[in-house]
Structures are given as C-alpha cells and as structure tokens.
Design a protein around this motif. Structure first.
Motif, PDB file in Angstrom:
ATOM      1  N   LEU A  76       9.507  23.674  61.108  1.00  0.00           N
ATOM      2  CA  LEU A  76      10.208  24.613  61.109  1.00  0.00           C
ATOM      3  C   LEU A  76      11.753  24.414  61.251  1.00  0.00           C
ATOM      4  O   LEU A  76      12.572  25.065  60.585  1.00  0.00           O
ATOM      5  CB  LEU A  76       9.811  25.539  62.489  1.00  0.00           C
ATOM      6  N   ILE A  77      11.789  23.313  61.956  1.00  0.00           N
ATOM      7  CA  ILE A  77      13.457  22.896  62.013  1.00  0.00           C
ATOM      8  C   ILE A  77      13.842  22.374  60.596  1.00  0.00           C
ATOM      9  O   ILE A  77      14.890  22.642  60.106  1.00  0.00           O
ATOM     10  CB  ILE A  77      13.558  21.689  62.846  1.00  0.00           C
ATOM     11  N   ALA A  78      13.087  21.633  59.905  1.00  0.00           N
ATOM     12  CA  ALA A  78      13.373  21.337  58.423  1.00  0.00           C
ATOM     13  C   ALA A  78      13.587  22.379  57.575  1.00  0.00           C
ATOM     14  O   ALA A  78      14.399  22.425  56.917  1.00  0.00           O
ATOM     15  CB  ALA A  78      12.324  20.279  57.809  1.00  0.00           C
ATOM     16  N   LEU A  79      12.608  23.529  57.797  1.00  0.00           N
ATOM     17  CA  LEU A  79      12.997  24.705  57.100  1.00  0.00           C
ATOM     18  C   LEU A  79      14.259  25.282  57.352  1.00  0.00           C
ATOM     19  O   LEU A  79      15.135  25.891  56.314  1.00  0.00           O
ATOM     20  CB  LEU A  79      11.590  25.634  57.214  1.00  0.00           C
ATOM     21  N   ALA A  80      14.488  25.511  58.661  1.00  0.00           N
ATOM     22  CA  ALA A  80      15.791  26.021  58.990  1.00  0.00           C
ATOM     23  C   ALA A  80      17.146  25.199  58.232  1.00  0.00           C
ATOM     24  O   ALA A  80      17.996  25.677  57.823  1.00  0.00           O
ATOM     25  CB  ALA A  80      16.036  26.148  60.709  1.00  0.00           C
ATOM     26  N   GLY A  81      16.822  23.939  58.312  1.00  0.00           N
ATOM     27  CA  GLY A  81      17.812  23.140  57.692  1.00  0.00           C
ATOM     28  C   GLY A  81      18.069  23.026  56.292  1.00  0.00           C
ATOM     29  O   GLY A  81      19.037  23.399  55.668  1.00  0.00           O
ATOM     30  N   SER A  82      16.728  23.322  55.671  1.00  0.00           N
ATOM     31  CA  SER A  82      16.730  23.634  54.103  1.00  0.00           C
ATOM     32  C   SER A  82      17.434  24.942  53.910  1.00  0.00           C
ATOM     33  O   SER A  82      18.200  24.996  52.936  1.00  0.00           O
ATOM     34  CB  SER A  82      15.277  23.658  53.598  1.00  0.00           C
ATOM     35  N   ILE A  83      17.096  25.864  54.641  1.00  0.00           N
ATOM     36  CA  ILE A  83      17.756  27.159  54.479  1.00  0.00           C
ATOM     37  C   ILE A  83      19.185  27.200  54.606  1.00  0.00           C
ATOM     38  O   ILE A  83      19.815  27.504  53.756  1.00  0.00           O
ATOM     39  CB  ILE A  83      17.236  28.102  55.272  1.00  0.00           C
ATOM     40  N   GLY A  84      19.586  26.348  55.644  1.00  0.00           N
ATOM     41  CA  GLY A  84      20.983  26.049  55.681  1.00  0.00           C
ATOM     42  C   GLY A  84      21.681  25.569  54.722  1.00  0.00           C
ATOM     43  O   GLY A  84      22.870  25.824  54.262  1.00  0.00           O
ATOM     44  N   GLN A  85      21.080  24.448  54.094  1.00  0.00           N
ATOM     45  CA  GLN A  85      21.874  23.778  53.128  1.00  0.00           C
ATOM     46  C   GLN A  85      21.769  24.459  51.755  1.00  0.00           C
ATOM     47  O   GLN A  85      22.724  24.584  50.828  1.00  0.00           O
ATOM     48  CB  GLN A  85      20.735  22.347  52.891  1.00  0.00           C
ATOM     49  N   ILE A 113      22.273  14.516  58.110  1.00  0.00           N
ATOM     50  CA  ILE A 113      22.351  13.603  58.952  1.00  0.00           C
ATOM     51  C   ILE A 113      21.304  14.208  60.067  1.00  0.00           C
ATOM     52  O   ILE A 113      20.563  13.736  60.725  1.00  0.00           O
ATOM     53  CB  ILE A 113      23.567  13.479  59.451  1.00  0.00           C
ATOM     54  N   LEU A 114      21.533  15.492  60.113  1.00  0.00           N
ATOM     55  CA  LEU A 114      20.405  16.193  60.973  1.00  0.00           C
ATOM     56  C   LEU A 114      18.925  15.874  60.649  1.00  0.00           C
ATOM     57  O   LEU A 114      18.134  15.928  61.580  1.00  0.00           O
ATOM     58  CB  LEU A 114      20.664  17.857  61.092  1.00  0.00           C
ATOM     59  N   PHE A 115      18.750  15.887  59.321  1.00  0.00           N
ATOM     60  CA  PHE A 115      17.338  15.548  58.920  1.00  0.00           C
ATOM     61  C   PHE A 115      16.969  13.898  59.382  1.00  0.00           C
ATOM     62  O   PHE A 115      16.033  13.857  59.839  1.00  0.00           O
ATOM     63  CB  PHE A 115      17.253  15.577  57.425  1.00  0.00           C
ATOM     64  N   ILE A 116      18.050  13.320  59.330  1.00  0.00           N
ATOM     65  CA  ILE A 116      17.651  11.748  59.989  1.00  0.00           C
ATOM     66  C   ILE A 116      17.370  11.691  61.468  1.00  0.00           C
ATOM     67  O   ILE A 116      16.365  11.233  61.949  1.00  0.00           O
ATOM     68  CB  ILE A 116      18.978  10.883  59.655  1.00  0.00           C
ATOM     69  N   LYS A 117      18.141  12.613  61.909  1.00  0.00           N
ATOM     70  CA  LYS A 117      17.818  12.950  63.684  1.00  0.00           C
ATOM     71  C   LYS A 117      16.509  13.413  63.623  1.00  0.00           C
ATOM     72  O   LYS A 117      15.900  13.108  64.849  1.00  0.00           O
ATOM     73  CB  LYS A 117      18.958  13.521  64.213  1.00  0.00           C
ATOM     74  N   LEU A 125      23.326   5.744  53.504  1.00  0.00           N
ATOM     75  CA  LEU A 125      22.084   5.691  52.709  1.00  0.00           C
ATOM     76  C   LEU A 125      21.494   6.931  52.986  1.00  0.00           C
ATOM     77  O   LEU A 125      20.608   7.531  51.714  1.00  0.00           O
ATOM     78  CB  LEU A 125      21.071   4.639  53.602  1.00  0.00           C
ATOM     79  N   PHE A 126      21.633   7.996  53.673  1.00  0.00           N
ATOM     80  CA  PHE A 126      20.723   9.061  53.767  1.00  0.00           C
ATOM     81  C   PHE A 126      21.693  10.372  53.459  1.00  0.00           C
ATOM     82  O   PHE A 126      21.222  11.553  53.360  1.00  0.00           O
ATOM     83  CB  PHE A 126      19.960   9.415  55.108  1.00  0.00           C
ATOM     84  N   SER A 127      22.980  10.044  53.359  1.00  0.00           N
ATOM     85  CA  SER A 127      23.869  11.406  52.965  1.00  0.00           C
ATOM     86  C   SER A 127      23.649  11.901  51.705  1.00  0.00           C
ATOM     87  O   SER A 127      23.967  12.840  51.458  1.00  0.00           O
ATOM     88  CB  SER A 127      25.496  10.708  53.131  1.00  0.00           C
ATOM     89  N   GLY A 128      23.065  11.036  50.792  1.00  0.00           N
ATOM     90  CA  GLY A 128      22.801  11.800  49.527  1.00  0.00           C
ATOM     91  C   GLY A 128      23.641  10.894  48.354  1.00  0.00           C
ATOM     92  O   GLY A 128      24.727  11.412  48.405  1.00  0.00           O
ATOM     93  N   LYS A 129      22.873  10.730  47.413  1.00  0.00           N
ATOM     94  CA  LYS A 129      23.866   9.936  46.260  1.00  0.00           C
ATOM     95  C   LYS A 129      24.317  10.831  45.383  1.00  0.00           C
ATOM     96  O   LYS A 129      25.722  10.915  45.038  1.00  0.00           O
ATOM     97  CB  LYS A 129      22.882   9.062  45.364  1.00  0.00           C
ATOM     98  N   LYS A 130      23.940  12.139  45.211  1.00  0.00           N
ATOM     99  CA  LYS A 130      24.487  13.181  44.407  1.00  0.00           C
ATOM    100  C   LYS A 130      25.559  13.775  45.063  1.00  0.00           C
ATOM    101  O   LYS A 130      26.567  14.123  44.499  1.00  0.00           O
ATOM    102  CB  LYS A 130      23.422  14.242  44.166  1.00  0.00           C
ATOM    103  N   THR A 131      25.455  13.860  46.694  1.00  0.00           N
ATOM    104  CA  THR A 131      26.666  14.547  47.029  1.00  0.00           C
ATOM    105  C   THR A 131      27.817  13.332  46.961  1.00  0.00           C
ATOM    106  O   THR A 131      29.171  13.878  47.054  1.00  0.00           O
ATOM    107  CB  THR A 131      26.561  14.884  48.634  1.00  0.00           C
ATOM    108  N   ARG A 132      27.494  12.178  47.286  1.00  0.00           N
ATOM    109  CA  ARG A 132      28.576  11.281  47.135  1.00  0.00           C
ATOM    110  C   ARG A 132      29.411  11.051  45.934  1.00  0.00           C
ATOM    111  O   ARG A 132      30.329  10.846  45.651  1.00  0.00           O
ATOM    112  CB  ARG A 132      27.977   9.784  47.431  1.00  0.00           C
TER     113      ARG A 132
END
Length: 223
Positions: free
Chosen positions: A86-95, A123-127, A198-205
């Motif tokens: 559910l937390i991951a779902l909320a994060g995905s919706i936010g993204q 970063i929230l996903f990493i946490k 490493l986790f911030s995302g290659k595409k966003t970089r």
C-alpha cells in the motif's frame, strides 16, 4: 568611402553570425528539451505499470487475508506485506502525479524541481525496502504458500522463531540509522551519495543532464 563600406559589411557579417549562433543554440535547446521530455515520458510509463501492479497486489493480498483468516500466521504475513504494498502504491501514485505535472514549457528551474521531487520519491522506495528487512520472513512465508503451496511455518520450531525475532529486532536500530542518513542533505557522505545515485534512477539523471546542457548553452549566450 571604402573604409566605411568595409566596416558596414563586417558589421552585417557579424550580425549574421550572431543570428546564426542564436538560432543554433535555440535548436540545440529544443533538442535537449525533447530528449529530457522523452526520458520523463518513459519514466511515466514505467511508473504507471508499477501503479497497476501494486494495485493488483493490494487486491490480491486483501483477498488472501480473507481466505486465510483462520491461518493466523499466513494472514498476519499477508497483512504485513499489504502494508508495504500500500505504501508502494501510494508512492507510485505520487510519482505518476509528479511526472504528469512536469511542464517542459516552464523555466528550467521549475522542471528541475519537479524531477528532483521524483528522485526524492525514489529515495522513499529505498527506505521502504530497508524497513521491510526485519520483516523479510513474512514475505518468505507468503511467497512459499502462494507459489508452491508450502506452509513453512508449520515446520519451524520455537527455538528458530525466537532467534528470528531476536536477530531481526536487533536490526531495527541500524536500519533506522540508515534511513535517517539517506537524504540529499547527506550527499557529502560517500556511501549516501553512491546509494542515492544508484537508486535515484538513470532516466531521471539523464533528463537532468540534458537540462544542465541547456543551462550551459544559455550561459554561453550571455558571454
């Protein structure tokens, strides 16, 4: 007269060169913006897929809890996993919402801020992954039952369960410490910078790099 004519031609030539340079920089800026926008669209597709995946898992786990309510250990495991999903779902919706808000007609500063917010969500996903470590056994019990129909818990003895609880409880403090360290404020620390990178995302970089190149071009324009 000849000197005046030569000077006039030189000035006209310089104006044409300046116009040509301005046009080239505008074209390059457009190209870089399009590259950055393409990367963001690609991320949006992946995050939308994640959203539907987590939504499906949420529904599936909810049904699993209901059908396995009499098997307490499996129901509890499913509830624990459901919380993380559910937390991951909320994060995905936010993204997805953040990515849809990125307007490439806006100033570069605004675009960069939005991309930075997307990275913060990563970063929230990493946490979230770190938080799940002490509860990894819930994921194991659930996976074995779902995919293999094997209830491992019934084969465990009390000694093993006690040691599991002790060891994983001991992990809580170092994990909380790691979570508190993983912020952009601590990127001066080597391992934090590398982990976020490493986790911030290659595409966003890459999208940010294209914006940096545009800023470099604009800097040259003002020279």
């Amino acid at each position: 007269m000849e000197t005046t004519e030569i000077r006039r031609k030189i000035e006209a030539y310089e104006i044409k060169i300046e116009e040509s340079l301005t046009l080239n920089k505008a074209i390059l800026k457009t190209i870089q913006l399009e590259k950055s926008e393409k990367k963001i669209r690609s991320i949006l597709v992946y995050r939308t897929i994640d959203l539907f995946l987590f939504a499906f898992l949420t529904l599936y786990l909810g049904n699993y809890v209901v059908t396995h309510w009499s098997e307490t250990h499996l129901a509890i495991s499913a509830i624990i996993v459901s919380v993380f999903v559910l937390i991951a779902l909320a994060g995905s919706i936010g993204q997805v919402a953040l990515l849809q808000q990125i307007d490439f007609s806006k100033p570069l500063v605004d675009i960069r801020k939005k991309i930075q917010l997307v990275n913060t969500q990563n970063i929230l996903f990493i946490k979230l992954i770190l938080l799940s470590i002490p509860l990894w056994w819930s994921f194991s019990l659930l996976s074995l039952d779902v995919f293999l129909g094997f209830d491992l818990y019934t084969h465990l003895n009390d000694v093993f369960i006690s040691w599991y609880l002790i060891c994983n409880t001991a992990l809580v403090i170092p994990i909380i410490w790691l979570i508190n360290k993983l912020t952009y404020k601590n990127t001066h620390i080597g391992w934090v910078r590398k982990t976020i990178g490493l986790f911030s995302g290659k595409k966003t970089r890459k999208a940010t790099e294209y914006l940096n190149e545009i800023e470099d071009l604009e800097g040259l324009t003002h020279l």
